[in-house]
Design a protein around this motif. Structure first.
Motif, mmCIF file in Angstrom:
data_model
loop_
_atom_site.group_PDB
_atom_site.id
_atom_site.type_symbol
_atom_site.label_atom_id
_atom_site.label_comp_id
_atom_site.label_asym_id
_atom_site.label_seq_id
_atom_site.Cartn_x
_atom_site.Cartn_y
_atom_site.Cartn_z
ATOM 1 N N THR A 1 0.832 -1.204 0.000
ATOM 2 C CA THR A 1 0.000 0.000 0.000
ATOM 3 C C THR A 1 0.862 1.248 0.000
ATOM 4 O OG1 THR A 1 -1.682 -1.212 1.265
ATOM 5 C CG2 THR A 1 -1.887 1.185 1.187
ATOM 6 N N ALA A 2 1.954 1.227 0.761
ATOM 7 C CA ALA A 2 2.864 2.366 0.795
ATOM 8 C C ALA A 2 3.490 2.616 -0.578
ATOM 9 C CB ALA A 2 3.956 2.136 1.834
ATOM 10 N N VAL A 3 3.872 1.540 -1.266
ATOM 11 C CA VAL A 3 4.442 1.687 -2.613
ATOM 12 C C VAL A 3 3.407 2.291 -3.555
ATOM 13 C CG1 VAL A 3 5.310 0.416 -4.610
ATOM 14 C CG2 VAL A 3 6.126 -0.146 -2.312
ATOM 15 N N TRP A 4 2.130 1.886 -3.408
ATOM 16 C CA TRP A 4 1.071 2.459 -4.247
ATOM 17 C C TRP A 4 0.959 3.963 -4.021
ATOM 18 C CZ3 TRP A 4 -3.539 5.044 -3.168
ATOM 19 C CH2 TRP A 4 -4.373 5.254 -4.266
ATOM 20 N N PHE A 5 1.057 4.401 -2.782
ATOM 21 C CA PHE A 5 0.980 5.840 -2.509
ATOM 22 C C PHE A 5 2.208 6.573 -3.064
ATOM 23 C CE2 PHE A 5 -2.327 4.912 0.723
ATOM 24 C CZ PHE A 5 -3.236 5.897 0.366
ATOM 25 N N VAL A 6 3.363 5.915 -3.088
ATOM 26 C CA VAL A 6 4.540 6.522 -3.707
ATOM 27 C C VAL A 6 4.304 6.719 -5.206
ATOM 28 C CG1 VAL A 6 6.954 6.151 -4.322
ATOM 29 C CG2 VAL A 6 6.177 5.673 -1.999
ATOM 30 N N LEU A 7 3.771 5.687 -5.869
ATOM 31 C CA LEU A 7 3.457 5.806 -7.295
ATOM 32 C C LEU A 7 2.413 6.885 -7.539
ATOM 33 C CD1 LEU A 7 3.309 2.013 -8.280
ATOM 34 C CD2 LEU A 7 5.178 3.637 -8.693
ATOM 35 N N THR A 8 1.446 6.982 -6.643
ATOM 36 C CA THR A 8 0.424 8.014 -6.764
ATOM 37 C C THR A 8 1.050 9.396 -6.628
ATOM 38 O OG1 THR A 8 -1.247 6.530 -5.842
ATOM 39 C CG2 THR A 8 -1.740 8.872 -5.801
ATOM 40 N N ALA A 9 1.953 9.544 -5.661
ATOM 41 C CA ALA A 9 2.639 10.823 -5.486
ATOM 42 C C ALA A 9 3.444 11.188 -6.727
ATOM 43 C CB ALA A 9 3.554 10.755 -4.265
ATOM 44 N N ALA A 10 4.124 10.189 -7.311
ATOM 45 C CA ALA A 10 4.900 10.447 -8.527
ATOM 46 C C ALA A 10 3.991 10.852 -9.679
ATOM 47 C CB ALA A 10 5.702 9.205 -8.901
ATOM 48 N N ALA A 11 2.835 10.200 -9.802
ATOM 49 C CA ALA A 11 1.904 10.541 -10.871
ATOM 50 C C ALA A 11 1.343 11.940 -10.689
ATOM 51 C CB ALA A 11 0.761 9.531 -10.916
ATOM 52 N N ILE A 12 1.028 12.319 -9.453
ATOM 53 C CA ILE A 12 0.528 13.673 -9.194
ATOM 54 C C ILE A 12 1.599 14.691 -9.534
ATOM 55 C CG2 ILE A 12 -0.196 15.257 -7.365
ATOM 56 C CD1 ILE A 12 -1.538 12.884 -5.997
ATOM 57 N N GLY A 13 2.844 14.429 -9.095
ATOM 58 C CA GLY A 13 3.930 15.347 -9.408
ATOM 59 C C GLY A 13 4.169 15.482 -10.902
ATOM 60 N N TRP A 14 4.091 14.349 -11.612
ATOM 61 C CA TRP A 14 4.333 14.385 -13.070
ATOM 62 C C TRP A 14 3.251 15.172 -13.785
ATOM 63 C CZ3 TRP A 14 1.883 12.594 -17.509
ATOM 64 C CH2 TRP A 14 2.655 12.580 -18.660
ATOM 65 N N THR A 15 2.005 14.937 -13.421
ATOM 66 C CA THR A 15 0.913 15.660 -14.087
ATOM 67 C C THR A 15 0.955 17.145 -13.735
ATOM 68 O OG1 THR A 15 -0.559 15.047 -12.264
ATOM 69 C CG2 THR A 15 -0.604 13.660 -14.225
ATOM 70 N N SER A 16 1.377 17.475 -12.514
ATOM 71 C CA SER A 16 1.490 18.884 -12.140
ATOM 72 C C SER A 16 2.596 19.577 -12.945
ATOM 73 C CB SER A 16 1.792 19.018 -10.642
ATOM 74 O OG SER A 16 0.751 18.470 -9.869
#
Length: 238
Positions: free
Chosen positions: A220-235
């Protein structure tokens, strides 16, 4: 100030908020992964009906030098997830349900970790001072059972929150493909896993006794890391 300036400021604030949310998600995951990696193993645990079972638990807690620090990290991680996940919310029912479930689960998990990370050591130390006589373990046993039961309910809510937010991401056409599919699809499965496994009796995030809850927390923690990376990339792309 003209409308163009106002729009630009609003866009800058929105980008800053998304980046802050991504940082919170990543920080929460870092704490959970650190805590999971340092969580002590109890070794051979006596059967559930054994009188020595809770003595073994208490002895491990007394011997754990960084017990409180590990549980503080595991406590803070989901709280940061709940704060950072605001960037994933929208107007859909899935998004609102996901935030309610994630926030409620994080709050319950925090109480469970306070019980087991900070109250249980006091009960364990008191039992140790009484040479672990059976009656001296009563307080520790109550604390342990309360933390385990609340921890299970809380993690199921965290899973439901992850699944619902992932479903919201999949149905949000405004989001870019990496965030929609790269995060949404695995998030649905990661979120539903503890619910399905819990219903089947396979998942009990019990301290020392639940073999699957630490790997589940790490994934679950790794999923949130990927989510954070996706948010940063789209921003960055906006």
């Amino acid at each position: 100030m003209n409308s163009g300036d106002t729009s630009a400021e609003a866009g800058t604030a929105a980008t800053a908020h998304r980046l802050l949310s991504a940082a919170l998600l990543a920080a929460g995951s870092g704490l959970v992964l650190w805590g999971a990696a340092r969580y002590p193993a109890a070794g051979i645990v006596p059967p559930a009906d054994s009188a020595e079972r809770f003595q073994v638990f208490a002895e491990n807690i007394v011997a754990g030098a960084d017990w409180r620090a590990v549980h503080a990290a595991l406590l803070a991680g989901p709280l940061l997830w709940a704060l950072g996940a605001v960037a994933l919310t929208g107007r859909t029912g899935f998004a609102r349900t996901g935030m309610v479930a994630l926030t409620t689960g994080a709050a319950g998990w925090a109480v469970a970790l306070v019980l087991y990370g900070f109250a249980a050591p006091l009960a364990a130390e008191s039992a140790a001072a009484a040479a672990f006589r059976p009656e001296s373990l009563d307080g520790f046993r109550v604390t342990h059972e309360a933390a385990v039961r609340l921890g299970l309910v809380s993690w199921l809510l965290l899973g439901a929150g992850v699944a619902a937010l992932s479903a919201a991401a999949l149905t949000a056409r405004r989001l870019r493909a990496p965030l929609r599919f790269g995060v949404g699809v695995p998030g649905v499965f990661i979120g539903l896993w503890p619910i399905a496994a819990g219903a089947a009796g396979l998942f009990r995030p019990g301290f020392f006794t639940g073999a699957l809850w630490l790997p589940t927390a790490a994934v679950t923690a790794v999923w949130f890391v990927l989510t954070a990376a996706a948010i940063g990339w789209t921003s960055w792309q906006d």
